[in-house]
Design an enzyme around this catalytic site. Structure first.
Site, mmCIF file in Angstrom:
data_model
loop_
_atom_site.group_PDB
_atom_site.id
_atom_site.type_symbol
_atom_site.label_atom_id
_atom_site.label_comp_id
_atom_site.label_asym_id
_atom_site.label_seq_id
_atom_site.Cartn_x
_atom_site.Cartn_y
_atom_site.Cartn_z
ATOM 1 N N GLY A 29 -1.693 2.743 4.452
ATOM 2 C CA GLY A 29 -2.862 2.050 3.922
ATOM 3 C C GLY A 29 -2.601 1.500 2.544
ATOM 4 O O GLY A 29 -1.461 1.441 2.095
ATOM 5 N N ASN A 30 -3.659 1.057 1.891
ATOM 6 C CA ASN A 30 -3.537 0.540 0.532
ATOM 7 C C ASN A 30 -4.768 0.929 -0.270
ATOM 8 O O ASN A 30 -5.717 1.506 0.278
ATOM 9 C CB ASN A 30 -3.312 -0.976 0.558
ATOM 10 N N ARG A 31 -4.756 0.607 -1.555
ATOM 11 C CA ARG A 31 -5.789 1.113 -2.459
ATOM 12 C C ARG A 31 -7.002 0.196 -2.593
ATOM 13 O O ARG A 31 -7.819 0.382 -3.487
ATOM 14 C CB ARG A 31 -5.199 1.346 -3.849
ATOM 15 N N SER A 32 -7.135 -0.795 -1.750
ATOM 16 C CA SER A 32 -8.282 -1.694 -1.891
ATOM 17 C C SER A 32 -9.595 -0.946 -1.659
ATOM 18 O O SER A 32 -9.752 -0.246 -0.665
ATOM 19 C CB SER A 32 -8.166 -2.844 -0.893
#
Ligand code: C5P
Length: 223
Positions: A29-32
């Site tokens: 995933g990512n930190r958005s």
């Protein structure tokens, strides 16, 4: 806004970050956070638009007045946005879409085995949704992308605008403590007609309003 200048328009906004599963409990995933996309949805509702918000893994509360659909992976987001875009006047891709996903999704939780090294994770490319939307857009439909750049912001932004084929690219200056998960953004709005609108450091709502201003200008230019 005092003037509901988006009245009669259907706009689609994607927000959050996709999650690409490795197994039933793990993902890449990512930190958005989804904050910029949600601000775009809220401001569009305030300006009179019908808003479809496609939310990828955001924990933010549903914006009042928007139709919210939840998605997980890039492929789910692609299906949802292509469907919603069919009658949309504008599509804004504010979501952080994973460029790659694991080639295989294990059906069961991956176990560690004593004395054995882990299997390498093989990645494959995800579809580029923004490029696909841009290539397939109807006359008069405005497609907007976002880009996070840490250096050569304008040059990289112009190159990406051309590469993706979208109408507008919002280039965020990011770094260790900038943009992702924060309340504020600093950006330049690049338009395919050469327009460059710097937006000073400020609330994501303010940037969102400047993005809708740029979309409105494109609609006017298209006649
Ligand atoms: O290429 P890059 O990831 O920097 O581009 C960012 C823009 O492209 C964002 O608007 C993002 O939503 C969109 N994107 C996409 N599909 C991908 C990767 C990014 O639509 N697979």
């Amino acid at each position: 806004a005092l003037v509901p200048d988006l009245a009669g328009r259907h706009v689609v906004v994607t927000a959050g970050g996709t999650r690409e599963p490795l197994d039933p409990v793990r993902f890449l995933g990512n930190r958005s956070s989804g904050k910029q996309g949600y601000a775009l949805a809220r401001t569009a509702v305030a300006r009179g638009a019908r808003v479809t918000l496609l939310s990828a893994n955001s924990e933010l509360p549903d914006p009042a007045g928007a139709e919210v659909r939840r998605v997980g992976t890039a492929e789910e987001l692609r299906d949802a946005v292509l469907k919603a875009a069919a009658d949309a006047d504008a599509v804004v891709m504010a979501a952080a879409v994973a460029d790659f996903r694991p080639a295989d999704r294990a059906g069961q939780k991956i176990k560690k085995v004593e004395g054995r090294d882990p299997e390498p994770v093989v990645l494959v490319r995800n579809p580029d949704i923004l490029a696909e939307l841009s290539a397939g857009r109807a006359a008069g439909q405005v497609v907007v992308g976002f880009a996070a750049e840490t250096e050569n912001v304008l040059a990289n932004g112009q190159a990406k605008l051309a590469r993706k084929g979208c109408d507008i690219l919002v280039v965020n200056q990011v770094g260790e403590d900038r943009a992702f998960g924060t309340e504020e953004n600093e950006a330049v709005i690049l338009a395919a007609d050469g327009g460059e609108t710097p937006v000073p450091h400020g609330p994501k709502e303010a940037l969102a309003d400047r993005v809708w201003d740029a979309v409105t200008r494109r609609w006017s230019a298209a006649g």
